[in-house]
Scaffold this motif. Structure first.
Motif, short mmCIF file in Angstrom:
data_model
loop_
_atom_site.label_atom_id
_atom_site.label_comp_id
_atom_site.label_asym_id
_atom_site.label_seq_id
_atom_site.Cartn_x
_atom_site.Cartn_y
_atom_site.Cartn_z
N GLN A 19 0.83 -1.20 0.00
CA GLN A 19 0.00 0.00 0.00
C GLN A 19 0.87 1.26 0.00
O GLN A 19 0.58 2.22 -0.72
N VAL A 20 1.91 1.28 0.79
CA VAL A 20 2.81 2.44 0.83
C VAL A 20 3.48 2.63 -0.53
O VAL A 20 3.58 3.77 -1.02
N VAL A 21 3.92 1.56 -1.15
CA VAL A 21 4.55 1.66 -2.47
C VAL A 21 3.58 2.27 -3.48
O VAL A 21 3.94 3.19 -4.23
N PHE A 22 2.35 1.78 -3.54
CA PHE A 22 1.37 2.32 -4.48
C PHE A 22 1.00 3.77 -4.15
O PHE A 22 0.80 4.58 -5.06
N THR A 23 0.93 4.12 -2.89
CA THR A 23 0.62 5.49 -2.51
C THR A 23 1.72 6.43 -2.95
O THR A 23 1.45 7.48 -3.56
N VAL A 24 2.96 6.08 -2.68
CA VAL A 24 4.09 6.91 -3.10
C VAL A 24 4.14 7.01 -4.63
O VAL A 24 4.34 8.09 -5.18
N TRP A 25 3.93 5.89 -5.30
CA TRP A 25 3.93 5.88 -6.77
C TRP A 25 2.84 6.80 -7.32
O TRP A 25 3.05 7.54 -8.27
#
Length: 94
Positions: A19-25
């Motif tokens: 989730q953090v990866v997709f949010t940052v992306w």
């Protein structure tokens, strides 16, 4: 009970990381801005197409001036779409 809790923590950690990866992306790629622009451009392109159809259908007395103004509006939208790299198929109203 402890192995179950440990497995649950690992699954939660993995999902949270994804989730953090997709949010940052999404922030880096500006997905929200692109979605908003795409929606606005779609509506504008639809309106321009509708106005062209009305102009052809009703053939007003001041056809030439309305046609010229509509062409300018269409060119301005095309320039903006080009800046955002929107392709012709993406402009089509479905």
């Amino acid at each position: 009970m402890k192995p179950f809790l440990g497995g649950l923590i690992i699954i939660a950690a993995v999902l949270s990381t994804v989730q953090v990866v997709f949010t940052v992306w999404s922030f880096i790629a500006k997905w929200e801005d692109q979605a908003i622009y795409g929606s606005e451009a779609s509506v504008e392109n639809y309106q321009i197409a509708r106005l062209y159809e009305e102009l052809a259908k009703y053939d007003p007395v001041d056809f030439d001036s309305k046609y010229d103004l509509l062409n300018v509006r269409n060119q301005m939208r095309s320039i903006e779409d080009g800046k955002k790299e929107i392709t012709e198929p993406e402009k089509e109203w479905k």
